[in-house]
Design a protein around this motif. Structure first.
Motif, PDB file in Angstrom:
ATOM      1  N   ASN A 222      10.417   1.327 -12.736  1.00 19.81           N
ATOM      2  CA  ASN A 222      11.560   0.998 -11.331  1.00 19.81           C
ATOM      3  C   ASN A 222      13.571   1.266 -12.210  1.00 19.81           C
ATOM      4  OD1 ASN A 222       9.803  -1.174 -10.404  1.00 19.81           O
ATOM      5  ND2 ASN A 222      10.337  -3.032 -10.979  1.00 19.81           N
TER       6      ASN A 222
ATOM      7  N   GLY B  11       6.416 -12.414  -1.596  1.00 19.47           N
ATOM      8  CA  GLY B  11       5.996 -10.807  -2.203  1.00 19.47           C
ATOM      9  C   GLY B  11       4.363 -12.135  -2.390  1.00 19.47           C
ATOM     10  N   PRO B  12       3.165 -11.306  -2.813  1.00 18.08           N
ATOM     11  CA  PRO B  12       2.981 -10.131  -2.575  1.00 18.08           C
ATOM     12  C   PRO B  12       3.085  -9.046  -1.368  1.00 18.08           C
ATOM     13  CG  PRO B  12       1.185 -11.201  -3.074  1.00 18.08           C
ATOM     14  CD  PRO B  12       2.488 -12.197  -3.248  1.00 18.08           C
TER      15      PRO B  12
ATOM     16  N   ASN C 239       7.187  -0.454  -5.241  1.00 17.31           N
ATOM     17  CA  ASN C 239       6.252  -0.098  -5.821  1.00 17.31           C
ATOM     18  C   ASN C 239       4.854  -0.039  -5.271  1.00 17.31           C
ATOM     19  OD1 ASN C 239       8.207  -0.165  -7.970  1.00 17.31           O
ATOM     20  ND2 ASN C 239       7.057  -1.466  -9.181  1.00 17.31           N
ATOM     21  N   ARG C 240       4.873  -0.936  -3.814  1.00 18.32           N
ATOM     22  CA  ARG C 240       3.684  -1.849  -3.206  1.00 18.32           C
ATOM     23  C   ARG C 240       3.554  -0.611  -2.207  1.00 18.32           C
ATOM     24  NH1 ARG C 240       1.443  -6.723  -0.363  1.00 18.32           N
ATOM     25  NH2 ARG C 240      -0.327  -5.215  -0.485  1.00 18.32           N
TER      26      ARG C 240
ATOM     27  N   ARG D  46      14.261 -14.833  -6.117  1.00 20.15           N
ATOM     28  CA  ARG D  46      12.946 -13.679  -5.667  1.00 20.15           C
ATOM     29  C   ARG D  46      11.636 -14.534  -5.625  1.00 20.15           C
ATOM     30  NH1 ARG D  46      14.558  -8.825  -8.622  1.00 20.15           N
ATOM     31  NH2 ARG D  46      16.304  -8.835  -8.966  1.00 20.15           N
TER      32      ARG D  46
ATOM     33  N   TRP E 290       2.989 -13.760  -8.973  1.00 19.38           N
ATOM     34  CA  TRP E 290       3.412 -13.399  -8.140  1.00 19.38           C
ATOM     35  C   TRP E 290       5.047 -13.681  -8.862  1.00 19.38           C
ATOM     36  CZ3 TRP E 290       5.054  -8.617  -5.264  1.00 19.38           C
ATOM     37  CH2 TRP E 290       4.604  -7.235  -5.680  1.00 19.38           C
TER      38      TRP E 290
ATOM     39  N   ASP F  30      12.856  -3.501  -5.535  1.00 24.13           N
ATOM     40  CA  ASP F  30      11.140  -2.455  -6.553  1.00 24.13           C
ATOM     41  C   ASP F  30      10.011  -2.831  -6.182  1.00 24.13           C
ATOM     42  OD1 ASP F  30      13.584  -1.471  -7.299  1.00 24.13           O
ATOM     43  OD2 ASP F  30      13.635  -2.546  -9.503  1.00 24.13           O
ATOM     44  N   GLU F  31       9.861  -4.539  -6.396  1.00 23.54           N
ATOM     45  CA  GLU F  31       8.696  -5.002  -5.663  1.00 23.54           C
ATOM     46  C   GLU F  31       8.074  -4.118  -4.573  1.00 23.54           C
ATOM     47  OE1 GLU F  31      10.157  -6.759  -8.926  1.00 23.54           O
ATOM     48  OE2 GLU F  31      11.102  -6.892  -6.954  1.00 23.54           O
TER      49      GLU F  31
ATOM     50  N   MET G  98      13.986  -8.297  -3.626  1.00 20.28           N
ATOM     51  CA  MET G  98      12.953  -7.736  -4.769  1.00 20.28           C
ATOM     52  C   MET G  98      12.754  -6.913  -3.832  1.00 20.28           C
ATOM     53  SD  MET G  98       9.804 -10.657  -4.677  1.00 20.28           S
ATOM     54  CE  MET G  98       9.591 -10.098  -6.167  1.00 20.28           C
TER      55      MET G  98
ATOM     56  N   PRO H 154       5.000  -7.806 -10.475  1.00 18.88           N
ATOM     57  CA  PRO H 154       5.808  -7.656 -11.427  1.00 18.88           C
ATOM     58  C   PRO H 154       6.003  -8.117 -12.693  1.00 18.88           C
ATOM     59  CG  PRO H 154       6.982  -9.297  -9.423  1.00 18.88           C
ATOM     60  CD  PRO H 154       5.525  -9.086  -9.049  1.00 18.88           C
TER      61      PRO H 154
END
Length: 697
Positions: A110, A576-577, A684-685, A573, A82, A680-681, A678, A457
């Motif tokens: 995204n 995550g994850p 998405n999850r 950044r 990540w 967008d990440e 983060m 990502p």
């Protein structure tokens, strides 16, 4: 959509699942008639294993060709890279798909998906994430749709036009001669329609025929006027799928930048036209433009100034058409945006039907499309030219004069079968089970979540792409038979690909040069710099007062805290994850996703020790709030600042503005997390980990 060789490596193993194996799947009929017959029936799913759609079923299926995100592992959630650089991320993450193609899909996902809501009813084509009929309008979303239209439809049509010009030019003599001979024989024998139908069937069921009949060539190297070779507009062949040939660090990046600059360029022309900019006089000193800022920076003010200078009286008080015309235009923007999205969706579905991507079945939709063309192949055997023309002219006459019959028939149909139009849509019949690029990206994200291996990502690079030609193989440049590619010698090809810094600046005349390159002049630049400096001071003051207002209880001030990154800060950044840095009601902390418990959940904690990977599963974190993943009904990307303020902050301070997420559960409770580097990440999850059927708003 990424394109690749349609070989066996892209074919998923479906032996363990009955996905796409029945006769009903091959026929162009709806997967279910529930949207039309029983639209009020609600069926909610909580986990991805409930398989409420084809996307969920494919994500949990077992495949022979597995990537790292599809393999078994001992860890609860595995980190596949990540926070790693491009070359340090293992490949392939998903079987049958290159990492570059995967990142391309996620990058565009995204930009396209901002807001999703859970759909409790059956979805058309058995795939969720369709665009809602009443989707929200915003200028940013309109821009994203226009960029997507460029990347799909415009680039696709440009490629088609250049293929046609290559054939018409007779430069590739043998190939054009074969086409001409086949057409001439069919014309003499009155078999034009069977020839076209047979060609379509061949292209559908035998993908290798596409490369034989239409050999590939870099888009930027083909002259759309002559069909011959040309120097790419970027001055170097740095990419093969873009219109300019510009260099890129990642696959598809050049096309994405072209799309952004396409919108910027069009906007610049429109704004310049609104300002009434005239061609420059023969002497620069006569115009006086070097002493004032360019008026295109304030489009509406410039347009009104132009009207006033011409003796008019601008403004709503004297111009009674201003308000109604602008209102009508903004009102029509939503259906226009929706129409652009529908065209792009259909284009992507056809592209994905012709070149399916794992994990979707390889042959199913191609067979369905070919079966629909077979009747066209047989029509000339039973229908004469006279019968065809009689039928066409009858249809035209009935459509023009038969409104009383048509309107009564449509009224009866609407009363008897409500929502029957939904059952006849292409996505529900001919293209059922075929995803758009966003649906494909969501399925790939679900694959990672189903295997407790969230897809990393897309990596980023701060260095500009090198100004050197890309390596060309037979997959990008090829000829048929004994022809040479584009009828060019090796020297001509090499000269076209080599870098020439002058090409990108070439236009068709000095008037275009003057219109394209507005100049502020020394005084204008100083004036703009002055405004930037004063704006910067005002912005810093406003950011400083937000802390005091937040302590006083202002909710808006709390939401803005931490949104602007500190000056000269390192890349933030690095989460995550499992956990993601952010703020809730102004408090610093982490949003984290826990899947180890019986009920997967998302929570927020202010405990700083959560930054250690894996610590999110501890029981001593005492989160401020926890929400079960299966109870999420809506997720929306929100700005740390309004879009106007965000532009001002970015322009004056030159810093990144971190946005946030708004999460709504099935009971209507709203949780808002801000200052998410983060975002967008995390989005998405949350979208991929559960069993919800989503609709894009």
């Amino acid at each position: 959509m990424p394109t690749y060789e349609d070989t066996d490596q892209n074919r998923p193993s479906t032996e363990s699942h009955d996905i796409g194996t029945t006769l009903l799947d091959i026929l162009p009929i709806p997967h279910t008639t529930q949207p039309g017959s029983d639209p009020e029936k609600h069926e909610l799913a909580t986990t991805i294993n409930d398989e409420p759609t084809l996307s969920h079923a494919l994500a949990t299926d077992d495949y022979e060709d597995k990537g790292l995100a599809q393999q078994e592992h001992d860890e609860e959630v595995i980190d596949l890279g990540w926070n790693e650089k491009k070359h340090d991320i293992p490949a392939p993450l998903v079987g049958g798909l290159g990492n570059e193609d995967l990142w391309l899909l996620i990058r565009r996902f995204n930009k396209q998906i901002y807001h999703v809501k859970e759909v409790p009813t059956a979805v058309p084509g058995n795939l969720d994430l369709n665009i809602a009929d009443e989707e929200e309008f915003s200028p940013d979303k309109l821009r994203a749709n226009i960029e997507r239209f460029y990347m799909t439809v415009v680039i696709g049509l440009l490629g088609f036009v250049k293929h046609v010009m290559r054939l018409r030019s007779w430069r590739e003599t043998r190939r054009t001669a074969y086409f001409c001979t086949a057409y001439s024989i069919a014309w003499v024998a009155d078999l034009i329609i069977p020839l076209i139908a047979l060609t379509l069937i061949t292209l559908l069921v035998y993908p290798r025929s596409r490369e034989i009949l239409f050999p590939p060539a870099p888009l930027a190297m083909v002259d759309s006027s002559t069909g011959g070779i040309q120097k790419p507009k970027a001055g170097v062949l740095g990419s093969t799928e873009s219109a300019t040939g510009a260099p890129q660090n990642f696959k598809g990046e050049a096309v994405e930048q072209e799309a952004s600059n396409f919108v910027n360029g069009f906007t610049s022309i429109v704004v310049t036209s609104a300002a009434g900019k005239h061609p420059p006089p023969s002497s620069a000193a006569e115009s006086g433009d070097d002493n004032v800022p360019d008026p295109t920076e304030a489009a509406m003010a410039a347009a009104e100034a132009k009207s006033a200078a011409a003796g008019g009286k601008p403004g709503a008080k004297h111009d009674k058409t201003k308000v109604p015309v602008q209102t009508a235009m903004w009102t029509k923007m939503r259906p226009i945006m929706h129409g652009i999205a529908d065209v792009s969706d259909t284009w992507e579905r056809f592209a994905n039907a012709l070149s399916p991507t794992s994990p979707f079945p390889r042959d199913l939709c191609r067979v369905r499309l070919a079966a629909l063309v077979i009747p066209v192949l047989l029509i000339p055997l039973f229908v004469t030219s006279y019968m065809f023309m009689k039928g066409v002219t009858f249809g035209i006459g009935f459509g023009f004069f038969g409104d009383p019959i048509i309107s009564r028939g449509m009224g009866w149909l609407n009363r008897t079968f409500p929502h029957w139009q939904k059952l006849l849509e292409l996505r529900n019949t001919v293209l059922k089970g075929v995803p758009t690029n966003a649906q494909l990206a969501l399925t790939l994200l679900r694959i990672g979540e189903a295997n407790k291996a969230p897809l990393p990502p897309p990596p980023t690079m701060s260095e500009p792409p090198p100004e050197k030609p890309v390596d060309i193989t037979d997959a990008e440049l090829r000829a048929t038979g004994a022809d040479t590619p584009l009828n060019a010698t090796d020297e001509e090809l090499r000269e076209a690909m080599e870098h020439d810094p002058r090409t990108a600046h070439e236009t068709s005349g000095p008037d275009i040069d003057a219109a394209k390159n507005p100049k502020h002049g020394k005084r204008g630049s100083k004036l703009i710099g002055f405004f930037k400096g004063t704006t910067k001071g005002a912005v810093k003051t406003a950011i400083g007062t937000d802390h005091a207002r937040a302590k006083a209880g202002s909710r808006h001030a709390k939401n803005r805290l931490g949104a602007v990154s500190p000056a000269h800060s390192e890349d933030s950044r690095v989460s995550g994850p499992v956990d993601f840095q952010g703020r809730y009601e102004g408090q610093k902390g982490h949003v984290y996703i826990t899947t180890k418990s019986t009920i997967p959940a998302v929570a927020f904690s202010t405990d700083s020790t959560i930054e250690k990977i894996g610590s999110a599963e501890r029981e001593d974190l005492h989160p401020l709030w926890t929400l079960a993943i299966g109870d999420i009904a809506e997720i929306k990307k929100v700005g740390g600042y309004g879009w106007k303020a965000k532009i001002v902050v970015g322009w004056s301070l030159g810093r990144e503005v971190a946005d946030g997420l708004q999460i709504t559960d099935r009971l209507g409770n709203v949780l808002r997390v801000t200052a998410l580097p983060m975002r967008d990440e995390l989005f998405n999850r949350l979208v991929a980990v559960g069993g919800q059927r989503w609709e894009a708003w």
